[in-house]
Scaffold this motif. Structure first.
Motif, PDB file in Angstrom:
ATOM      1  N   GLN A 293       0.841  -1.211   0.000  1.00 25.78           N
ATOM      2  CA  GLN A 293       0.000   0.000   0.000  1.00 25.78           C
ATOM      3  C   GLN A 293       0.876   1.261   0.000  1.00 25.78           C
ATOM      4  O   GLN A 293       0.645   2.211   0.742  1.00 25.78           O
ATOM      5  CB  GLN A 293      -0.949  -0.004   1.199  1.00 25.78           C
ATOM      6  CG  GLN A 293      -1.981  -1.083   1.125  1.00 25.78           C
ATOM      7  CD  GLN A 293      -3.104  -0.898   2.122  1.00 25.78           C
ATOM      8  OE1 GLN A 293      -3.057  -0.016   2.950  1.00 25.78           O
ATOM      9  NE2 GLN A 293      -4.124  -1.736   2.029  1.00 25.78           N
ATOM     10  N   LYS A 299      -6.625   9.466  -3.818  1.00 28.88           N
ATOM     11  CA  LYS A 299      -7.816   9.043  -4.547  1.00 28.88           C
ATOM     12  C   LYS A 299      -8.563  10.280  -5.046  1.00 28.88           C
ATOM     13  O   LYS A 299      -8.678  11.277  -4.340  1.00 28.88           O
ATOM     14  CB  LYS A 299      -8.721   8.208  -3.647  1.00 28.88           C
ATOM     15  CG  LYS A 299      -8.133   6.849  -3.292  1.00 28.88           C
ATOM     16  CD  LYS A 299      -9.095   6.043  -2.422  1.00 28.88           C
ATOM     17  CE  LYS A 299      -8.518   4.679  -2.093  1.00 28.88           C
ATOM     18  NZ  LYS A 299      -9.425   3.879  -1.246  1.00 28.88           N
ATOM     19  N   SER A 336     -14.421   6.706  -6.231  1.00 29.27           N
ATOM     20  CA  SER A 336     -13.265   7.357  -5.612  1.00 29.27           C
ATOM     21  C   SER A 336     -12.101   6.374  -5.659  1.00 29.27           C
ATOM     22  O   SER A 336     -12.159   5.305  -5.044  1.00 29.27           O
ATOM     23  CB  SER A 336     -13.576   7.734  -4.156  1.00 29.27           C
ATOM     24  OG  SER A 336     -12.430   8.289  -3.536  1.00 29.27           O
ATOM     25  N   GLY A 337     -11.062   6.716  -6.396  1.00 32.59           N
ATOM     26  CA  GLY A 337      -9.945   5.786  -6.541  1.00 32.59           C
ATOM     27  C   GLY A 337      -8.711   6.435  -7.118  1.00 32.59           C
ATOM     28  O   GLY A 337      -8.700   7.614  -7.464  1.00 32.59           O
ATOM     29  N   ILE A 342      -6.753   1.885 -11.024  1.00 33.60           N
ATOM     30  CA  ILE A 342      -7.999   1.485 -11.671  1.00 33.60           C
ATOM     31  C   ILE A 342      -7.750   1.150 -13.146  1.00 33.60           C
ATOM     32  O   ILE A 342      -8.273   0.169 -13.679  1.00 33.60           O
ATOM     33  CB  ILE A 342      -9.066   2.594 -11.549  1.00 33.60           C
ATOM     34  CG1 ILE A 342      -9.382   2.870 -10.074  1.00 33.60           C
ATOM     35  CG2 ILE A 342     -10.324   2.212 -12.307  1.00 33.60           C
ATOM     36  CD1 ILE A 342      -9.978   1.692  -9.338  1.00 33.60           C
ATOM     37  N   TYR A 426      -7.424  -2.674  -2.397  1.00 28.01           N
ATOM     38  CA  TYR A 426      -6.997  -1.316  -2.054  1.00 28.01           C
ATOM     39  C   TYR A 426      -8.167  -0.339  -2.112  1.00 28.01           C
ATOM     40  O   TYR A 426      -8.211   0.635  -1.367  1.00 28.01           O
ATOM     41  CB  TYR A 426      -5.891  -0.878  -3.013  1.00 28.01           C
ATOM     42  CG  TYR A 426      -5.288   0.463  -2.692  1.00 28.01           C
ATOM     43  CD1 TYR A 426      -4.308   0.590  -1.718  1.00 28.01           C
ATOM     44  CD2 TYR A 426      -5.701   1.618  -3.359  1.00 28.01           C
ATOM     45  CE1 TYR A 426      -3.753   1.819  -1.416  1.00 28.01           C
ATOM     46  CE2 TYR A 426      -5.156   2.857  -3.064  1.00 28.01           C
ATOM     47  CZ  TYR A 426      -4.172   2.948  -2.085  1.00 28.01           C
ATOM     48  OH  TYR A 426      -3.628   4.164  -1.780  1.00 28.01           O
ATOM     49  N   HIS A 427      -9.141  -0.627  -3.000  1.00 24.17           N
ATOM     50  CA  HIS A 427     -10.287   0.271  -3.166  1.00 24.17           C
ATOM     51  C   HIS A 427     -11.545  -0.271  -2.488  1.00 24.17           C
ATOM     52  O   HIS A 427     -12.651   0.242  -2.739  1.00 24.17           O
ATOM     53  CB  HIS A 427     -10.565   0.497  -4.664  1.00 24.17           C
ATOM     54  CG  HIS A 427      -9.537   1.328  -5.351  1.00 24.17           C
ATOM     55  ND1 HIS A 427      -8.376   0.791  -5.882  1.00 24.17           N
ATOM     56  CD2 HIS A 427      -9.463   2.667  -5.575  1.00 24.17           C
ATOM     57  CE1 HIS A 427      -7.655   1.759  -6.419  1.00 24.17           C
ATOM     58  NE2 HIS A 427      -8.285   2.908  -6.243  1.00 24.17           N
ATOM     59  N   ASN A 428     -11.399  -1.299  -1.635  1.00 29.74           N
ATOM     60  CA  ASN A 428     -12.538  -1.891  -0.916  1.00 29.74           C
ATOM     61  C   ASN A 428     -13.625  -2.379  -1.866  1.00 29.74           C
ATOM     62  O   ASN A 428     -14.826  -2.281  -1.573  1.00 29.74           O
ATOM     63  CB  ASN A 428     -13.140  -0.883   0.070  1.00 29.74           C
ATOM     64  CG  ASN A 428     -12.167  -0.460   1.148  1.00 29.74           C
ATOM     65  OD1 ASN A 428     -11.435  -1.300   1.691  1.00 29.74           O
ATOM     66  ND2 ASN A 428     -12.126   0.823   1.458  1.00 29.74           N
ATOM     67  N   ALA A 429     -13.189  -2.915  -3.014  1.00 28.01           N
ATOM     68  CA  ALA A 429     -14.123  -3.444  -4.006  1.00 28.01           C
ATOM     69  C   ALA A 429     -14.203  -4.979  -3.889  1.00 28.01           C
ATOM     70  O   ALA A 429     -13.340  -5.617  -3.287  1.00 28.01           O
ATOM     71  CB  ALA A 429     -13.680  -3.047  -5.416  1.00 28.01           C
ATOM     72  N   PHE A 447     -17.509  -1.703  -7.058  1.00 25.73           N
ATOM     73  CA  PHE A 447     -16.863  -0.649  -6.285  1.00 25.73           C
ATOM     74  C   PHE A 447     -17.873  -0.001  -5.335  1.00 25.73           C
ATOM     75  O   PHE A 447     -19.044   0.180  -5.700  1.00 25.73           O
ATOM     76  CB  PHE A 447     -16.288   0.424  -7.220  1.00 25.73           C
ATOM     77  CG  PHE A 447     -15.136  -0.059  -8.055  1.00 25.73           C
ATOM     78  CD1 PHE A 447     -13.840   0.029  -7.585  1.00 25.73           C
ATOM     79  CD2 PHE A 447     -15.360  -0.598  -9.318  1.00 25.73           C
ATOM     80  CE1 PHE A 447     -12.767  -0.407  -8.353  1.00 25.73           C
ATOM     81  CE2 PHE A 447     -14.305  -1.037 -10.092  1.00 25.73           C
ATOM     82  CZ  PHE A 447     -13.002  -0.953  -9.608  1.00 25.73           C
ATOM     83  N   GLU A 450     -19.286   6.442  -3.689  1.00 24.81           N
ATOM     84  CA  GLU A 450     -18.324   7.505  -3.360  1.00 24.81           C
ATOM     85  C   GLU A 450     -18.445   7.916  -1.901  1.00 24.81           C
ATOM     86  O   GLU A 450     -19.529   7.991  -1.340  1.00 24.81           O
ATOM     87  CB  GLU A 450     -18.584   8.717  -4.253  1.00 24.81           C
ATOM     88  CG  GLU A 450     -18.169   8.510  -5.696  1.00 24.81           C
ATOM     89  CD  GLU A 450     -18.296   9.783  -6.499  1.00 24.81           C
ATOM     90  OE1 GLU A 450     -17.317  10.538  -6.606  1.00 24.81           O
ATOM     91  OE2 GLU A 450     -19.409  10.048  -7.023  1.00 24.81           O
TER      92      GLU A 450
END
Length: 450
Positions: A293, A299, A336-337, A342, A426-429, A447, A450
């Protein structure tokens, strides 16, 4: 330059336990002492009121037999006052009753006229004394009142200061000893914890979350070590293969034992292997940054459909070479990323869909927004070779290839889906895979809003 003095101070858990237990003991002592003195003071006050009432009744009996002369002749330390129904003082053995004010509004007098008996107390802050009064109605016209002075609580505490101080010292010593033993017992149980096998230790119930956390961290550490070991072994193998080929081709070219055409073929092979190395090293760097990370970019608000459109344009020539039709549908989906990450995720999904597709196949890329919760979904569906059921759980592992020979043929490194997985994390997806062997695969990434 100023030094941080507080950062250098060492904290002792034993001392903290000792101090807190010590303070609790002292607090309990003061509370108990205050309650005890208050109750003792009230008890003595009730006793005095009863004594005053008894003296008043005796004075009444004497008055009825001997009149005012009997009352005047009583040798008593307490104060006796005779009051009529109008509040006028008829007699007082401690003061000149002729000069005394009307007592009709006095609490004990007013209560005695109504109920037959009355009691009251009044403080003198200056003298640190409290006067207690007991009044009894003798008949319709006369009230006998007896009063005395009582020291306030402050005087009582001052008089008991020595025994209270002694008890305080004893209480502190006892609480200090108990605190020391308790601190020693707790710290010993903590020091006996086996950090390598914390679950096997017998500890207090309150310490079990602590040992569980240590055990979980030990497990995570061993898992990281195992992954690092496997990663190192895989990287060594993947780097060694193209380097060996490059070295072999270069050695033959150095000896001059090949003709010009063969040398051109070798040069092409060396170029292809070096390109494979470059792609491999770049993927390893990307994966390592996601692992740690260490991405420094902030982001921002991203339109996922625009990124998908850009990736489609980048891979247009690769799709044309395999005669693969790429279709992008959907609406603008804002998330938000980190744009770089992405883009890598979308690129790897689409690149794999092209590489492992059949000649003349199709890729459907869709971006949608869930109106209920605001989540944005990206799906990449192909008509390729599909993924066997027994391999679907492992396709996101580093360097894992379902068909190694095919992956080498199409230039795969085995890191693409791993990059997608770590980018999603990393993007909580969330990532979903639906695949049928021989029919095709569909990767879906959801994803958060926002």
């Amino acid at each position: 330059m100023k030094k941080n003095v507080s950062a250098g101070k060492k904290k002792s858990m034993a001392f903290e336990i000792f101090r807190n237990t010590f303070l609790v003991g002292a607090l309990v002592y003061f509370v108990c002492s205050a309650v005890f003195i208050d109750q003792l003071y009230k008890y003595f006050e009730q006793q005095i009121f009863r004594e005053l009432e008894t003296e008043a009744e005796l004075a009444i009996q004497g008055y009825r037999k001997g009149g005012i002369d009997f009352v005047q002749g009583i040798d008593i330390r307490n104060r006796i006052t005779l009051i009529d129904s109008g509040g006028n003082v008829l007699f007082d053995n401690h003061a000149d009753y002729a000069e005394m004010e009307n007592h009709l509004e006095r609490e004990e007098v007013s209560e005695a006229l109504k109920k037959g008996k009355g009691y009251s107390s009044r403080y003198s802050v200056t003298l640190m004394k409290k006067s207690l009064y007991a009044a009894i109605r003798m008949d319709e016209n006369t009230i006998m009142r007896v009063s005395c002075d009582q020291h306030t609580v402050g005087i009582l505490v001052f008089g008991m200061s020595q025994p209270l101080l002694l008890l305080f010292v004893i209480a502190l010593i006892i609480s200090g000893v108990i605190a020391t033993l308790l601190a020693k017992q707790i710290t010993e149980s903590i020091n006996k914890i086996d950090l390598d096998n914390p679950r096997d230790c017998q500890v207090y119930e309150e310490l079990k979350p602590f040992t569980e956390r240590i055990a979980d961290e030990n497990y995570e550490k061993s898992q990281r070590e195992e992954i690092r070991h496997q990663f190192t072994a895989n990287v060594s193998h993947e780097l060694k293969t193209p380097l060996t080929s490059i070295s072999g081709f270069a050695e033959l070219m150095k000896d001059g034992s090949v003709d010009n055409q063969t040398m051109m073929d070798f040069a092409g092979d060396i170029y292809n292997e070096s390109q494979r190395l470059i792609v491999l090293v770049n993927d390893i760097i990307k994966l390592s940054r996601l692992d740690e990370q260490s991405i420094s970019l902030e982001k921002t608000r991203i339109n996922l459909k625009e990124i998908a459109q850009s990736v489609c344009e980048t891979l247009h020539q690769a799709a044309q070479k395999k005669d693969v039709t790429v279709n992008l549908i959907g609406t603008d989906g804002f998330i938000s990323g980190v744009p770089q990450v992405i883009t890598e995720m979308v690129y790897n999904l689409c690149d794999n869909a092209i590489k492992y597709n059949r000649q003349g196949g199709r890729i459907d890329i869709a971006v949608s927004v869930n109106a209920a919760d605001g989540t944005v979904t990206l799906s990449v569906k192909d008509t390729g070779i599909g993924i066997p059921e027994n391999a679907r759980e492992r396709v996101f592992e580093r360097f894992y290839c379902v068909d190694k020979s095919r992956s080498k043929q199409v230039g795969g490194t085995g890191l693409g889906l791993s990059i997608v997985k770590h980018g999603a994390k990393y993007h909580n997806a969330r990532i979903y895979l639906d695949s049928t062997e021989g029919v095709g695969s569909k990767f879906t990434v959801v994803f958060p809003a926002e």
